[in-house]
Structure formats: C-alpha cells, structure tokens
Design a protein around this motif. Structure first.
Motif, PDB file in Angstrom:
ATOM      1  N   TRP A  20       0.825  -1.197   0.000  1.00  0.00           N
ATOM      2  CA  TRP A  20       0.000   0.000   0.000  1.00  0.00           C
ATOM      3  C   TRP A  20       0.867   1.258   0.000  1.00  0.00           C
ATOM      4  O   TRP A  20       0.612   2.197  -0.759  1.00  0.00           O
ATOM      5  CB  TRP A  20      -0.942  -0.015   1.202  1.00  0.00           C
ATOM      6  CG  TRP A  20      -1.901   1.132   1.202  1.00  0.00           C
ATOM      7  CD1 TRP A  20      -3.106   1.198   0.567  1.00  0.00           C
ATOM      8  CD2 TRP A  20      -1.716   2.395   1.858  1.00  0.00           C
ATOM      9  NE1 TRP A  20      -3.686   2.428   0.795  1.00  0.00           N
ATOM     10  CE2 TRP A  20      -2.855   3.175   1.573  1.00  0.00           C
ATOM     11  CE3 TRP A  20      -0.707   2.931   2.638  1.00  0.00           C
ATOM     12  CZ2 TRP A  20      -3.000   4.468   2.058  1.00  0.00           C
ATOM     13  CZ3 TRP A  20      -0.855   4.229   3.126  1.00  0.00           C
ATOM     14  CH2 TRP A  20      -1.992   4.980   2.836  1.00  0.00           C
ATOM     15  N   GLN A  24       1.041   4.090  -2.954  1.00  0.00           N
ATOM     16  CA  GLN A  24       0.755   5.493  -2.646  1.00  0.00           C
ATOM     17  C   GLN A  24       1.976   6.380  -2.848  1.00  0.00           C
ATOM     18  O   GLN A  24       1.910   7.591  -2.658  1.00  0.00           O
ATOM     19  CB  GLN A  24       0.261   5.642  -1.193  1.00  0.00           C
ATOM     20  CG  GLN A  24      -0.948   4.813  -0.841  1.00  0.00           C
ATOM     21  CD  GLN A  24      -2.134   5.103  -1.730  1.00  0.00           C
ATOM     22  OE1 GLN A  24      -2.498   6.250  -1.927  1.00  0.00           O
ATOM     23  NE2 GLN A  24      -2.734   4.061  -2.269  1.00  0.00           N
ATOM     24  N   GLU A 110      -6.286   0.237   6.341  1.00  0.00           N
ATOM     25  CA  GLU A 110      -6.084   1.094   5.172  1.00  0.00           C
ATOM     26  C   GLU A 110      -6.783   2.445   5.285  1.00  0.00           C
ATOM     27  O   GLU A 110      -6.185   3.486   5.000  1.00  0.00           O
ATOM     28  CB  GLU A 110      -6.532   0.373   3.900  1.00  0.00           C
ATOM     29  CG  GLU A 110      -6.223   1.157   2.653  1.00  0.00           C
ATOM     30  CD  GLU A 110      -6.538   0.407   1.380  1.00  0.00           C
ATOM     31  OE1 GLU A 110      -6.757   1.097   0.361  1.00  0.00           O
ATOM     32  OE2 GLU A 110      -6.575  -0.838   1.385  1.00  0.00           O
ATOM     33  N   TRP A 113      -4.886   4.694   7.687  1.00  0.00           N
ATOM     34  CA  TRP A 113      -3.621   5.147   7.112  1.00  0.00           C
ATOM     35  C   TRP A 113      -3.876   6.184   6.023  1.00  0.00           C
ATOM     36  O   TRP A 113      -3.166   7.182   5.936  1.00  0.00           O
ATOM     37  CB  TRP A 113      -2.823   3.952   6.571  1.00  0.00           C
ATOM     38  CG  TRP A 113      -2.149   3.137   7.643  1.00  0.00           C
ATOM     39  CD1 TRP A 113      -2.642   2.852   8.886  1.00  0.00           C
ATOM     40  CD2 TRP A 113      -0.880   2.509   7.565  1.00  0.00           C
ATOM     41  NE1 TRP A 113      -1.749   2.065   9.578  1.00  0.00           N
ATOM     42  CE2 TRP A 113      -0.657   1.841   8.789  1.00  0.00           C
ATOM     43  CE3 TRP A 113       0.077   2.420   6.580  1.00  0.00           C
ATOM     44  CZ2 TRP A 113       0.488   1.112   9.056  1.00  0.00           C
ATOM     45  CZ3 TRP A 113       1.229   1.690   6.837  1.00  0.00           C
ATOM     46  CH2 TRP A 113       1.433   1.048   8.060  1.00  0.00           C
ATOM     47  N   GLN A 114      -4.893   5.962   5.200  1.00  0.00           N
ATOM     48  CA  GLN A 114      -5.221   6.912   4.134  1.00  0.00           C
ATOM     49  C   GLN A 114      -5.576   8.264   4.726  1.00  0.00           C
ATOM     50  O   GLN A 114      -5.116   9.300   4.257  1.00  0.00           O
ATOM     51  CB  GLN A 114      -6.391   6.390   3.292  1.00  0.00           C
ATOM     52  CG  GLN A 114      -6.771   7.296   2.146  1.00  0.00           C
ATOM     53  CD  GLN A 114      -5.678   7.398   1.107  1.00  0.00           C
ATOM     54  OE1 GLN A 114      -5.175   6.388   0.626  1.00  0.00           O
ATOM     55  NE2 GLN A 114      -5.288   8.603   0.747  1.00  0.00           N
ATOM     56  N   ARG A 115      -6.376   8.248   5.777  1.00  0.00           N
ATOM     57  CA  ARG A 115      -6.791   9.485   6.437  1.00  0.00           C
ATOM     58  C   ARG A 115      -5.571  10.211   7.026  1.00  0.00           C
ATOM     59  O   ARG A 115      -5.386  11.402   6.825  1.00  0.00           O
ATOM     60  CB  ARG A 115      -7.792   9.153   7.539  1.00  0.00           C
ATOM     61  CG  ARG A 115      -8.809  10.181   7.831  1.00  0.00           C
ATOM     62  CD  ARG A 115      -9.917   9.778   8.792  1.00  0.00           C
ATOM     63  NE  ARG A 115      -9.673   8.683   9.713  1.00  0.00           N
ATOM     64  CZ  ARG A 115     -10.088   7.418   9.553  1.00  0.00           C
ATOM     65  NH1 ARG A 115     -10.771   7.079   8.479  1.00  0.00           N
ATOM     66  NH2 ARG A 115      -9.834   6.499  10.435  1.00  0.00           N
ATOM     67  N   GLY A 118      -2.849  10.845   3.974  1.00  0.00           N
ATOM     68  CA  GLY A 118      -3.335  11.634   2.855  1.00  0.00           C
ATOM     69  C   GLY A 118      -3.091  13.117   3.079  1.00  0.00           C
ATOM     70  O   GLY A 118      -2.786  13.858   2.145  1.00  0.00           O
TER      71      GLY A 118
END
Length: 121
Positions: A20, A24, A110, A113-115, A118
């Motif tokens: 991931w 990214q 996920e 982690w994205q939050r 990002g």
C-alpha cells in the motif's frame, strides 16, 4: 523525511501495508522488528504521540502473547513492566508500525492510514 516502517517480513499484514505504501508512493525505510526491536523509550514515546494506551501495542494474536498468557497478566502490570516486556521481544509488538514527525500508526487499517497520511503527502 521518509517514514520508519517497522515490520516483520513473515507477517501478511506487513506485506499488505508495504505494498500500500509503495502504491501510494510514500517514502519509507524498513526496520525488521526481530533484528531491531523497539526500545522501551521508543514505545513510550510512540504511545504518547499516537494517543493510545500501551496495551494496544501488544500483538494479541501472536503465539508468544498466548503462550505467556498475557491476556491475564497484563491488567496487573504497570506501564514500566509493560514497556520492558514489549522491548524484550519484537514478536510481542503489534505490527506494522509507521512513524514520522509525530505520526504513529499501529497495525494496518487502510482507511486509517489513508486518512492520516493523505494529509501529509
């Protein structure tokens, strides 16, 4: 500054998290938890930075955790005892852990982690 990605090469969750991060295009330096286990001081700092209790750093699904019967023993341990125990064996520590500049993520979820990442990319 690249993130510090603390993982175990045999862990499927760590492999998913690594993939991931690569997808990214988030730079990271990998640290194998068995060879370079976290120190008590690192764990204490990460717990504070993440704003989570130390018990969340324990790998509760691990064989070592179960064989030591820590589910029953942890509630009676103070923070310093827990830190010493976590620092004694990397396999007791939940992974992966991602660390950089005040951001600490424990375990790979996920969406979380994205939050968190990002905003930093």
């Amino acid at each position: 500054m690249p993130y510090q990605f603390i993982c175990h090469s045999g862990c499927s969750t760590c492999r998913k998290a690594r993939l991931w991060l690569q997808e990214q295009e988030i730079p990271f330096e990998e640290r194998e938890i068995r060879q370079q286990r976290p120190t008590a001081q690192e764990l204490e700092t990460w717990s504070r930075q993440a704003g989570i209790p130390l018990r969340r750093f324990f790998n509760t699904s691990g064989q070592l955790y179960r064989s030591m019967q820590l589910k029953d023993k942890l509630p009676a341990m103070d923070e310093q005892q827990q830190l010493a125990l976590l620092a004694s064996d990397g396999m007791l520590v939940r992974r992966p852990i991602l660390v950089a500049d005040g951001t600490v993520l424990v375990g790979f979820r996920e969406a979380e982690w994205q939050r968190a990442l990002g905003e930093r990319k």
